[in-house]
Design a protein around this motif. Structure first.
Motif, PDB file in Angstrom:
ATOM      1  N   GLU A   1       0.849  -1.190  -0.024  1.00 13.73           N
ATOM      2  CA  GLU A   1      -0.110   0.070   0.115  1.00 13.73           C
ATOM      3  C   GLU A   1       0.933   1.131   0.328  1.00 13.73           C
ATOM      4  O   GLU A   1       1.759   1.316   0.745  1.00 13.73           O
ATOM      5  CB  GLU A   1      -0.873   0.125   1.271  1.00 13.73           C
ATOM      6  CG  GLU A   1      -1.924   1.138   1.387  1.00 13.73           C
ATOM      7  CD  GLU A   1      -2.872   1.187   2.141  1.00 13.73           C
ATOM      8  OE1 GLU A   1      -3.429   1.928   2.820  1.00 13.73           O
ATOM      9  OE2 GLU A   1      -3.387  -0.321   2.730  1.00 13.73           O
ATOM     10  N   ASP A   2       0.757   2.197  -0.971  1.00 15.97           N
ATOM     11  CA  ASP A   2       1.010   3.387  -0.990  1.00 15.97           C
ATOM     12  C   ASP A   2       1.210   4.175   0.260  1.00 15.97           C
ATOM     13  O   ASP A   2       0.051   4.228   0.813  1.00 15.97           O
ATOM     14  CB  ASP A   2       1.054   4.010  -2.579  1.00 15.97           C
ATOM     15  CG  ASP A   2       2.291   5.269  -2.727  1.00 15.97           C
ATOM     16  OD1 ASP A   2       3.253   5.197  -2.086  1.00 15.97           O
ATOM     17  OD2 ASP A   2       1.852   5.838  -3.391  1.00 15.97           O
ATOM     18  N   PHE A   3       1.904   5.027   0.692  1.00 10.90           N
ATOM     19  CA  PHE A   3       1.985   6.213   1.639  1.00 10.90           C
ATOM     20  C   PHE A   3       2.830   7.031   1.357  1.00 10.90           C
ATOM     21  O   PHE A   3       4.054   6.900   0.839  1.00 10.90           O
ATOM     22  CB  PHE A   3       1.831   5.455   2.907  1.00 10.90           C
ATOM     23  CG  PHE A   3       3.375   4.834   3.365  1.00 10.90           C
ATOM     24  CD1 PHE A   3       4.581   5.540   3.565  1.00 10.90           C
ATOM     25  CD2 PHE A   3       3.470   3.494   3.017  1.00 10.90           C
ATOM     26  CE1 PHE A   3       5.692   5.088   3.952  1.00 10.90           C
ATOM     27  CE2 PHE A   3       4.779   2.841   3.492  1.00 10.90           C
ATOM     28  CZ  PHE A   3       5.994   3.797   3.879  1.00 10.90           C
TER      29      PHE A   3
ATOM     30  N   LEU B   1      11.317   7.346   8.864  1.00 13.80           N
ATOM     31  CA  LEU B   1       9.897   8.122   8.463  1.00 13.80           C
ATOM     32  C   LEU B   1       9.225   8.197   9.928  1.00 13.80           C
ATOM     33  O   LEU B   1       9.463   7.258  10.768  1.00 13.80           O
ATOM     34  CB  LEU B   1       9.232   7.559   7.819  1.00 13.80           C
ATOM     35  CG  LEU B   1       9.858   7.065   6.269  1.00 13.80           C
ATOM     36  CD1 LEU B   1       8.834   6.361   5.417  1.00 13.80           C
ATOM     37  CD2 LEU B   1      10.427   8.244   5.465  1.00 13.80           C
ATOM     38  N   ILE B   2       8.537   9.360  10.097  1.00  9.53           N
ATOM     39  CA  ILE B   2       7.619   9.329  11.328  1.00  9.53           C
ATOM     40  C   ILE B   2       6.129   8.973  11.175  1.00  9.53           C
ATOM     41  O   ILE B   2       5.611   9.798  10.449  1.00  9.53           O
ATOM     42  CB  ILE B   2       7.895  10.798  11.739  1.00  9.53           C
ATOM     43  CG1 ILE B   2       9.433  10.771  12.134  1.00  9.53           C
ATOM     44  CG2 ILE B   2       7.118  10.846  13.359  1.00  9.53           C
ATOM     45  CD1 ILE B   2       9.837  12.284  12.571  1.00  9.53           C
ATOM     46  N   ASP B   3       5.718   8.144  11.535  1.00  7.90           N
ATOM     47  CA  ASP B   3       4.144   7.724  11.669  1.00  7.90           C
ATOM     48  C   ASP B   3       3.540   8.225  12.899  1.00  7.90           C
ATOM     49  O   ASP B   3       3.195   7.446  13.671  1.00  7.90           O
ATOM     50  CB  ASP B   3       4.041   6.218  11.163  1.00  7.90           C
ATOM     51  CG  ASP B   3       2.673   5.953  11.079  1.00  7.90           C
ATOM     52  OD1 ASP B   3       1.683   6.587  10.511  1.00  7.90           O
ATOM     53  OD2 ASP B   3       2.416   4.793  10.960  1.00  7.90           O
ATOM     54  N   GLU B   4       3.341   9.480  12.758  1.00  9.43           N
ATOM     55  CA  GLU B   4       2.857  10.310  14.225  1.00  9.43           C
ATOM     56  C   GLU B   4       1.414   9.865  14.385  1.00  9.43           C
ATOM     57  O   GLU B   4       1.325   9.619  15.617  1.00  9.43           O
ATOM     58  CB  GLU B   4       3.008  11.851  14.010  1.00  9.43           C
ATOM     59  CG  GLU B   4       2.726  12.664  14.936  1.00  9.43           C
ATOM     60  CD  GLU B   4       2.784  13.855  14.965  1.00  9.43           C
ATOM     61  OE1 GLU B   4       2.706  14.775  16.065  1.00  9.43           O
ATOM     62  OE2 GLU B   4       3.455  14.528  13.954  1.00  9.43           O
ATOM     63  N   ASP B   5       0.552   9.739  13.497  1.00 11.67           N
ATOM     64  CA  ASP B   5      -0.690   9.437  13.911  1.00 11.67           C
ATOM     65  C   ASP B   5      -1.021   7.800  13.859  1.00 11.67           C
ATOM     66  O   ASP B   5      -2.061   7.565  13.889  1.00 11.67           O
ATOM     67  CB  ASP B   5      -1.753  10.099  12.637  1.00 11.67           C
ATOM     68  CG  ASP B   5      -1.600  11.457  12.804  1.00 11.67           C
ATOM     69  OD1 ASP B   5      -1.198  12.026  13.864  1.00 11.67           O
ATOM     70  OD2 ASP B   5      -1.882  12.277  11.813  1.00 11.67           O
ATOM     71  N   GLU B   6       0.174   7.131  13.181  1.00 11.11           N
ATOM     72  CA  GLU B   6      -0.064   5.728  13.209  1.00 11.11           C
ATOM     73  C   GLU B   6      -0.943   5.125  12.127  1.00 11.11           C
ATOM     74  O   GLU B   6      -1.460   3.972  12.360  1.00 11.11           O
ATOM     75  CB  GLU B   6       0.116   5.120  14.446  1.00 11.11           C
ATOM     76  CG  GLU B   6       0.883   5.387  15.304  1.00 11.11           C
ATOM     77  CD  GLU B   6       1.097   4.677  16.565  1.00 11.11           C
ATOM     78  OE1 GLU B   6       0.222   3.749  16.904  1.00 11.11           O
ATOM     79  OE2 GLU B   6       1.885   4.911  17.461  1.00 11.11           O
ATOM     80  N   GLU B   7      -1.284   6.099  11.129  1.00 10.51           N
ATOM     81  CA  GLU B   7      -2.103   5.650   9.893  1.00 10.51           C
ATOM     82  C   GLU B   7      -1.499   4.571   9.237  1.00 10.51           C
ATOM     83  O   GLU B   7      -2.164   3.643   8.683  1.00 10.51           O
ATOM     84  CB  GLU B   7      -2.523   6.844   9.243  1.00 10.51           C
ATOM     85  CG  GLU B   7      -3.484   7.640  10.171  1.00 10.51           C
ATOM     86  CD  GLU B   7      -3.959   8.982   9.431  1.00 10.51           C
ATOM     87  OE1 GLU B   7      -3.754   9.232   8.030  1.00 10.51           O
ATOM     88  OE2 GLU B   7      -4.551  10.047   9.876  1.00 10.51           O
ATOM     89  N   VAL B   8      -0.405   4.786   8.752  1.00  7.42           N
ATOM     90  CA  VAL B   8       0.630   3.805   7.952  1.00  7.42           C
ATOM     91  C   VAL B   8       0.572   2.393   8.876  1.00  7.42           C
ATOM     92  O   VAL B   8       0.043   1.314   8.121  1.00  7.42           O
ATOM     93  CB  VAL B   8       1.679   4.391   7.447  1.00  7.42           C
ATOM     94  CG1 VAL B   8       2.496   3.167   6.564  1.00  7.42           C
ATOM     95  CG2 VAL B   8       1.427   5.721   6.693  1.00  7.42           C
ATOM     96  N   SER B   9       0.994   2.360   9.916  1.00  6.43           N
ATOM     97  CA  SER B   9       1.079   1.265  10.734  1.00  6.43           C
ATOM     98  C   SER B   9      -0.334   0.521  10.814  1.00  6.43           C
ATOM     99  O   SER B   9      -0.234  -0.594  10.593  1.00  6.43           O
ATOM    100  CB  SER B   9       1.443   1.515  12.292  1.00  6.43           C
ATOM    101  OG  SER B   9       2.610   2.421  12.332  1.00  6.43           O
TER     102      SER B   9
ATOM    103  N   SER C   1      -2.691   0.774   8.607  1.00  7.44           N
ATOM    104  CA  SER C   1      -3.081   0.223   7.233  1.00  7.44           C
ATOM    105  C   SER C   1      -2.576  -0.906   6.811  1.00  7.44           C
ATOM    106  O   SER C   1      -2.751  -1.774   6.035  1.00  7.44           O
ATOM    107  CB  SER C   1      -2.997   1.163   6.131  1.00  7.44           C
ATOM    108  OG  SER C   1      -1.578   1.763   5.815  1.00  7.44           O
ATOM    109  N   TYR C   2      -1.170  -1.105   7.337  1.00  6.19           N
ATOM    110  CA  TYR C   2      -0.199  -2.147   7.209  1.00  6.19           C
ATOM    111  C   TYR C   2      -0.445  -3.305   8.459  1.00  6.19           C
ATOM    112  O   TYR C   2       0.229  -4.400   8.115  1.00  6.19           O
ATOM    113  CB  TYR C   2       1.231  -1.863   7.123  1.00  6.19           C
ATOM    114  CG  TYR C   2       1.692  -1.477   6.085  1.00  6.19           C
ATOM    115  CD1 TYR C   2       2.319  -2.483   5.164  1.00  6.19           C
ATOM    116  CD2 TYR C   2       1.315  -0.388   5.425  1.00  6.19           C
ATOM    117  CE1 TYR C   2       2.809  -2.004   3.719  1.00  6.19           C
ATOM    118  CE2 TYR C   2       1.784   0.274   4.021  1.00  6.19           C
ATOM    119  CZ  TYR C   2       2.731  -0.792   3.476  1.00  6.19           C
ATOM    120  OH  TYR C   2       2.988  -0.414   2.104  1.00  6.19           O
TER     121      TYR C   2
END
Length: 172
Positions: free
Chosen positions: A41-43, A123-131, A133-134
């Protein structure tokens, strides 16, 4: 009286089956079998050193996408192996990308990078949205992405240098 006993017994049997299904559902994998691939998934996330990083811009090269936290003992233990793998296989096209979660402060993250000699992008996943989604719920979590942008393997937990190297060679 016989009908009441029968109804109660059936209820207990059905309740027992339902309970068993609920308990067993936690043992079922929600991930595709490891021999199947899925497009990563792209981010786009902010990079520690400034600017932004978009994953799809790096499709065409093998990528180890690594979710970690500076306070995670296993992440601390594994980071030297990641640095070694990146330094060893960068010339073959490998890109290691660290995605920091649970970041207490940017300065703490900078100190972690400096202390471990990390030269790959962080990279910084501050809102943890990418985490999210994965499907990252435990760290460290590794995603091995081939040159076609497909996730060919993912591993949760501490990996030895030999295990990392084996998976990396699979995507090179």
């Amino acid at each position: 009286m016989k009908c009441k006993k029968f109804a109660t017994r059936k209820f207990v049997e059905i309740a027992g089956l339902l309970l068993m299904l609920v308990l067993l559902s936690g043992c079922l994998s929600t991930q595709p079998p490891s021999n199947q691939t899925k497009l990563a998934e792209d981010f786009t996330l902010p990079a520690l050193e400034g600017g932004h990083f978009t994953l799809s811009e790096h499709f065409g090269q093998p990528i180890l996408l690594y979710f970690f936290s500076t306070t995670c003992h296993y992440c601390q233990e594994e980071t030297p192996n990641l640095v070694t793998m990146y330094n060893t296989y960068q010339s073959a096209g490998l890109l290691v990308v660290g995605v920091a979660v649970n970041v207490n402060s940017v300065q703490e993250l900078r100190n972690f990078v400096k202390n471990y000699g990390i030269t790959y992008p962080i990279l910084i996943d501050e809102d943890e949205e990418v985490s999210e989604s994965y499907g990252v719920y435990y760290i460290p979590h590794h995603f091995f992405i081939n040159r076609d942008g497909e996730i060919v393997d993912n591993q949760v937990g501490l990996m030895s240098e030999a295990e990392l190297e084996e998976r990396i060679l699979d995507i090179l």
